[in-house]
Every structure is written in structure tokens, then in C-alpha cells.
Design an enzyme around this catalytic site. Structure first.
Site, PDB file in Angstrom:
ATOM      1  N   TYR A  58      51.552  49.127  36.612  1.00 30.40           N
ATOM      2  CA  TYR A  58      51.063  49.236  37.992  1.00 30.40           C
ATOM      3  C   TYR A  58      49.827  50.114  38.010  1.00 30.40           C
ATOM      4  O   TYR A  58      49.859  51.231  37.491  1.00 30.40           O
ATOM      5  CB  TYR A  58      52.126  49.827  38.921  1.00 30.40           C
ATOM      6  CG  TYR A  58      52.521  48.814  39.975  1.00 30.40           C
ATOM      7  CD1 TYR A  58      51.599  48.400  40.929  1.00 30.40           C
ATOM      8  CD2 TYR A  58      53.789  48.243  39.992  1.00 30.40           C
ATOM      9  CE1 TYR A  58      51.939  47.435  41.863  1.00 30.40           C
ATOM     10  CE2 TYR A  58      54.128  47.279  40.920  1.00 30.40           C
ATOM     11  CZ  TYR A  58      53.190  46.878  41.865  1.00 30.40           C
ATOM     12  OH  TYR A  58      53.508  45.916  42.780  1.00 30.40           O
ATOM     13  N   GLU A  60      47.427  50.330  41.004  1.00 36.31           N
ATOM     14  CA  GLU A  60      46.720  50.250  42.281  1.00 36.31           C
ATOM     15  C   GLU A  60      45.620  51.296  42.315  1.00 36.31           C
ATOM     16  O   GLU A  60      45.815  52.433  41.870  1.00 36.31           O
ATOM     17  CB  GLU A  60      47.700  50.479  43.441  1.00 36.31           C
ATOM     18  CG  GLU A  60      48.535  49.251  43.718  1.00 36.31           C
ATOM     19  CD  GLU A  60      49.512  49.448  44.874  1.00 36.31           C
ATOM     20  OE1 GLU A  60      49.692  50.593  45.324  1.00 36.31           O
ATOM     21  OE2 GLU A  60      50.097  48.440  45.319  1.00 36.31           O
ATOM     22  N   ASP A 204      28.747  31.821  46.494  1.00 31.63           N
ATOM     23  CA  ASP A 204      30.004  31.561  45.785  1.00 31.63           C
ATOM     24  C   ASP A 204      29.676  30.646  44.605  1.00 31.63           C
ATOM     25  O   ASP A 204      29.474  29.448  44.782  1.00 31.63           O
ATOM     26  CB  ASP A 204      30.986  30.887  46.760  1.00 31.63           C
ATOM     27  CG  ASP A 204      32.288  30.459  46.098  1.00 31.63           C
ATOM     28  OD1 ASP A 204      32.426  30.612  44.871  1.00 31.63           O
ATOM     29  OD2 ASP A 204      33.174  29.959  46.830  1.00 31.63           O
ATOM     30  N   THR A 230      34.894  32.497  40.501  1.00 30.89           N
ATOM     31  CA  THR A 230      36.111  32.424  39.703  1.00 30.89           C
ATOM     32  C   THR A 230      35.716  32.739  38.269  1.00 30.89           C
ATOM     33  O   THR A 230      34.542  32.690  37.895  1.00 30.89           O
ATOM     34  CB  THR A 230      36.721  31.011  39.721  1.00 30.89           C
ATOM     35  OG1 THR A 230      35.742  30.095  39.218  1.00 30.89           O
ATOM     36  CG2 THR A 230      37.149  30.599  41.108  1.00 30.89           C
ATOM     37  N   LYS A 233      36.363  28.658  35.442  1.00 18.45           N
ATOM     38  CA  LYS A 233      35.690  27.345  35.420  1.00 18.45           C
ATOM     39  C   LYS A 233      34.668  27.340  34.278  1.00 18.45           C
ATOM     40  O   LYS A 233      35.074  27.509  33.136  1.00 18.45           O
ATOM     41  CB  LYS A 233      35.149  27.035  36.811  1.00 18.45           C
ATOM     42  CG  LYS A 233      36.306  26.977  37.839  1.00 18.45           C
ATOM     43  CD  LYS A 233      35.884  26.659  39.254  1.00 18.45           C
ATOM     44  CE  LYS A 233      37.085  26.728  40.191  1.00 18.45           C
ATOM     45  NZ  LYS A 233      36.729  26.515  41.595  1.00 18.45           N
ATOM     46  N   ARG A 239      42.428  32.429  34.648  1.00 17.87           N
ATOM     47  CA  ARG A 239      42.473  32.095  36.069  1.00 17.87           C
ATOM     48  C   ARG A 239      42.312  33.398  36.863  1.00 17.87           C
ATOM     49  O   ARG A 239      43.093  34.337  36.697  1.00 17.87           O
ATOM     50  CB  ARG A 239      43.839  31.463  36.349  1.00 17.87           C
ATOM     51  CG  ARG A 239      43.988  30.682  37.600  1.00 17.87           C
ATOM     52  CD  ARG A 239      45.099  29.664  37.444  1.00 17.87           C
ATOM     53  NE  ARG A 239      44.615  28.594  36.580  1.00 17.87           N
ATOM     54  CZ  ARG A 239      43.766  27.642  36.992  1.00 17.87           C
ATOM     55  NH1 ARG A 239      43.349  27.610  38.235  1.00 17.87           N
ATOM     56  NH2 ARG A 239      43.337  26.740  36.154  1.00 17.87           N
TER      57      ARG A 239
HETATM   58  C1  LIG Z   1      37.348  26.835  42.763  1.00 13.85           C
HETATM   59  C2  LIG Z   1      36.599  27.427  43.887  1.00 13.85           C
HETATM   60  C3  LIG Z   1      37.108  28.497  44.630  1.00 13.85           C
HETATM   61  C4  LIG Z   1      38.553  28.954  44.595  1.00 13.85           C
HETATM   62  O1  LIG Z   1      39.097  29.345  43.456  1.00 13.85           O
HETATM   63  P1  LIG Z   1      40.703  29.495  43.310  1.00 13.85           P
HETATM   64  O2  LIG Z   1      40.767  30.351  42.104  1.00 13.85           O
HETATM   65  O3  LIG Z   1      41.225  28.123  43.130  1.00 13.85           O
HETATM   66  O4  LIG Z   1      41.232  30.160  44.524  1.00 13.85           O
HETATM   67  C5  LIG Z   1      36.286  29.084  45.577  1.00 13.85           C
HETATM   68  N1  LIG Z   1      35.054  28.635  45.797  1.00 13.85           N
HETATM   69  C6  LIG Z   1      34.543  27.582  45.132  1.00 13.85           C
HETATM   70  C7  LIG Z   1      33.144  27.140  45.441  1.00 13.85           C
HETATM   71  C8  LIG Z   1      35.301  26.930  44.166  1.00 13.85           C
HETATM   72  O5  LIG Z   1      34.789  25.880  43.543  1.00 13.85           O
END
Ligand SMILES: *Cc1c(COP(=O)(O)O)cnc(C)c1O
Length: 424
Positions: A58, A60, A204, A230, A233, A239
Site C-alpha cells: 500500500y 497511497e 489524449d 495509456t 497501446k 495496461r
Molecule cells: C484506449 C483509449 C482510452 C482509454 O483507455 P482504457 O485504458 O481502456 O481506459 C482513452 N482515450 C483514448 C483516445 C483511447 O484510445
């Protein structure tokens, strides 16, 4: 026999059903062609960090400011992830605790906005993400979203239209970034528009983080107040997600993540993020990202040559969207037929889609995962031909069986997780 192997042998004895499921999933990954553009295959180092005793702790708070004792080692490891993330993206500040991309976006909104504030983001059918204002997502329920779309003819983003929209709607935050747009974004132009409209610019880059980190795509970091991404990807980590921001937003971002939105951070995942960032800082990773782009070109060219339509007529990033309209089938049927042949894709809306999100007119595919397992441009041309064959005869069992055989042969020639040592 290494320790990781011992660990999984233990699982085989302690919980055979679970072990069997993991083994079957590994074999599915090995024997299929993974074209979902948001997926990838992480390194052994990333797997090892995730499967470690760090999950027990933990912690936090933040390094050297924790609410629990015993965090000396954890502090060091989280700081390593922070330092590597800052270096990788050239950012003033990095928060590496967000559990996933959706949480990172929620935290960024919490940091910059009040509930109900106006946000201008990309239309979901044009390629935006669920967290960019979908009515069934927290974003659409907590904030007042409006959207910019793409040009009705070219399906390309028109920055003049984005600007007009921003000046008319006066959002408090202008959002750039996408899940399904096959072209590059001009983040500088988004930054200029946000400044003119008196809005924050949040970017994003969940999909293109690997391309951005290796300069294969323009970076939004100099032009945005906050950047979320993220880590699983194109970045090829565990993840999870991170938030990058300008120094002026550091405190607000950190507060929004903890205690604003999350409790204890996943330190085993943060360690795996550090492992992935370490890999991404090496020259090999830049080559990997360039191969992703070359493979996407080869795949797109092959699809077009085989009579398949692509949204915007092609791609200049890692993904493309097949327009199924001319074939007279829906995304649901297409995804299912490709699945039966061992080709994994996902159904997706196309711009101005007249069908429903559950059975839209498009299929989204990309090359990050197959590039990791060593697919060449020649392999990608073959994959394009296979996809075309299935999509033209989605109900023909003999076509699907033949393509499945080809998929098996191609996958056997590009082994995945060979000698992984975890599952034997
Ligand atoms: C995949 C994605 C997310 C979300 O990611 P998660 O880990 O699935 O919550 C947010 N924004 C964009 C543009 C994405 O392609």
C-alpha cells in the site's frame, strides 16, 4: 529452470482451471493475427514486473509523501517511472499512477474543470473515444460536451472548422486525440485554437504515444496544458496510463489522481511502466515505431489493391478503418467472420455512420501488435489479401477455413513469446 517458471508451475498445481485458461489464451495469441490497434505484446521484463511482490504494498500518496510506512523501495521505483516518463516525452511533470486511460482522462478533467463545464472534443463517429463525451460514459454525464467532426467529403479533420466551432462554443477545454482516426494530428494548431478561444488544451495520445515518444508523430507536449496516455497501446507497456503536464498544473493533477479519484496505486504496474519506458528510451524502440508505420502502409496498400475501401483512402499512422458499406455487410458480421479465420479486429463506426454502434459500418485494424511479433511488409501485404478474401465471402466456410490455414502458417513463421519460461 528459472524462478518465473517455478511460479507458474505452482499455479498449475494450485489452480489448474486458471492455469489452463492462461495457457489457452497464450496459444490463442500465438496462433492468431492480432490487428486490434489498441493491443500489443509486452516484453518479458514488463510481465515480470507486473507479476511481482510489488502488488502487496500500500503506498497511497507520492514518493517521499506516503500515508503508509515501508515505502523506501517503492518510492525509488515509482520515481524511476516518473523520471523515465518525463525524459521520454520531454514533459515538466508526470503522474504515473492512473489505473487506465479512462481514469487518467477523468482525473485530468477533475484537475482542470468544474462539473458541468463545457468541453469540445472529437465526435465519436469520427474517431473520438468513449471518455470524450459519450452519453453512456461519465464524461457525457458530468460535463457539457460539444464536438467537432471531420469533413463530409474527405473525412479528414478540418482545422478551420475546429477553430470556428471552438470560437462559437467557447469550451473551457479543447480536447485533441482519438481512438480511430487514421491520420496525423496538428497539435500545434489545436494549441493555437485553444489559446484563441481561451480554453485549456488537453491532448489524449492513448493510441499514438509510442509514435510521439519516438518523434514519428508531432508531440502535443509543447502545445498542451495536460497530456494523457495509456501505456499499453503503441507504447507497449502494461495496461495503465500516465498524465503529463506543465509545471503549473502539477499540484492540481496530483491531487486529482490521489486523493481525488484513486486510492492505493498499483505499484507492480507502475514498475512495469518503468520497464516499458526504459525499453522505449532505447534506439530499437524508434525503429519498432517506424516499422509499425511501414507495415500499416503495406497493409493499407494491399487492402486497396484487393478492392477494400478505407476511410480517408488510407492511413498515415498505425491504424486504418475499413468502410464496409460497398461490401453490403455490417461490422458485426465482418468482425465475426475474421475472428473465425483467426484474424482479430474490432467493429467501429465510420464518419457519418448510418448504422448503430453495436453493428456499425466499419472495421478498425492496426499494426502495433503484429509488428512486435516480427511481421514484415510482405507479411502485411498477405494479411491484407486474406482480410479481403474473408470480407468478400463472410458466410463461406471453405474460404474461412482456407484463410485460417494461411493464418496458422504465417503465425508459425513469426513465433510469439518463444521460450517465455513462464508457461513452459
Ligand atoms: C484506449 C483509449 C482510452 C482509454 O483507455 P482504457 O485504458 O481502456 O481506459 C482513452 N482515450 C483514448 C483516445 C483511447 O484510445
Amino acid at each position: 529452470m528459472n524462478k518465473a517458471h517455478d511460479l507458474m508451475r505452482g499455479l498449475a498445481e494450485a489452480d489448474p482451471r486458471l492455469h489452463d485458461g492462461i495457457v489457452r489464451e497464450l496459444s490463442r495469441q500465438r496462433q492468431g493475427i492480432e490487428l486490434i490497434p489498441s493491443e500489443n505484446f509486452v516484453s518479458k521484463a514488463v510481465l515480470q514486473a507486473m507479476g511481482s511482490v510489488l502488488t502487496n504494498k500500500y503506498s497511497e500518496g507520492y514518493p517521499r509523501r506516503r500515508y503508509y510506512g515501508g515505502n523506501e523501495v517503492i518510492d525509488e521505483l515509482e520515481q524511476l517511472a516518473i523520471d523515465r516518463a518525463k525524459q521520454l516525452f520531454g514533459a515538466d511533470h508526470a503522474n504515473v499512477q492512473p489505473h487506465a486511460g479512462s481514469q487518467a482522462n477523468m482525473e485530468a478533467y477533475f484537475a482542470l474543470l468544474e462539473l458541468g463545464d463545457p468541453i469540445l472534443g472529437m465526435d465519436l463517429a469520427a474517431g473520438g473515444h468513449l471518455t470524450h463525451g459519450s452519453p453512456v460514459n461519465f464524461s457525457g454525464r458530468f460535463y457539457h460536451f460539444s464536438s467537432y467532426g471531420v469533413d463530409p467529403k474527405t473525412h479528414l479533420l478540418d482545422m478551420d472548422a475546429v477553430r470556428k466551432r471552438a470560437l462559437a462554443d467557447k469550451p473551457k477545454l479543447l480536447l485533441s486525440g482519438f481512438s480511430a482516426y487514421p491520420r496525423k494530428l496538428d497539435f500545434k494548431a489545436f494549441g493555437d485554437i485553444a489559446a484563441e478561444a481561451g480554453a485549456y488544451h488537453m491532448s489524449d495520445i492513448a493510441h499514438i504515444a509510442g509514435l510521439v515518444a519516438t518523434k514519428a508523430h508531432q508531440s502535443p507536449v509543447p502545445y498542451a496544458d495536460v497530456v494523457t496516455t495509456t501505456t499499453h497501446k503503441t507504447l507497449r507497456g502494461p495496461r495503465g496510463a500516465i498524465i503529463l503536464c506543465r509545471e503549473e498544473h502539477r499540484k492540481a493533477i496530483d491531487k486529482a489522481v490521489f486523493p481525488g479519484m484513486q486510492g492505493g496505486p498499483l505499484e507492480h504496474v507502475i514498475a512495469a511502466k518503468a520497464a516499458a519506458f526504459g525499453e522505449a528510451l532505447k534506439p530499437d524502440f524508434a525503429q519498432y515505431q517506424r516499422r509499425i508505420l511501414a507495415n500499416a502502409q503495406a497493409l493499407a496498400t494491399s487492402l486497396l489493391e484487393n478492392g477494400i475501401s478505407l476511410v480517408t483512402g488510407g492511413t498515415d499512422n498505425h491504424l486504418m478503418v475499413i468502410d464496409l458499406t460497398p461490401l453490403g455487410i455490417g461490422g458485426k458480421e465482418a468482425e465475426k467472420a475474421l475472428d473465425s479465420a483467426g484474424i482479430y479486429t474490432n467493429k467501429n463506426m465510420i464518419p457519418f455512420d448510418t448504422r448503430s454502434p453495436f453493428d456499425p459500418s466499419g472495421i478498425r485494424i492496426g499494426t502495433p501488435a503484429i509488428t512486435t511479433r516480427g511481421f514484415s511488409t510482405v507479411d502485411c501485404a498477405e494479411v491484407g489479401a486474406m482480410i479481403a478474401r474473408v470480407l468478400k465471402r463472410p458466410q463461406d466456410a471453405s474460404v474461412i477455413a482456407k484463410v485460417k490455414g494461411q493464418v496458422g502458417a504465417l503465425c508459425a513463421s513469426r513465433p510469439l513469446y518463444e521460450g517465455l519460461g513462464i508457461l513452459g
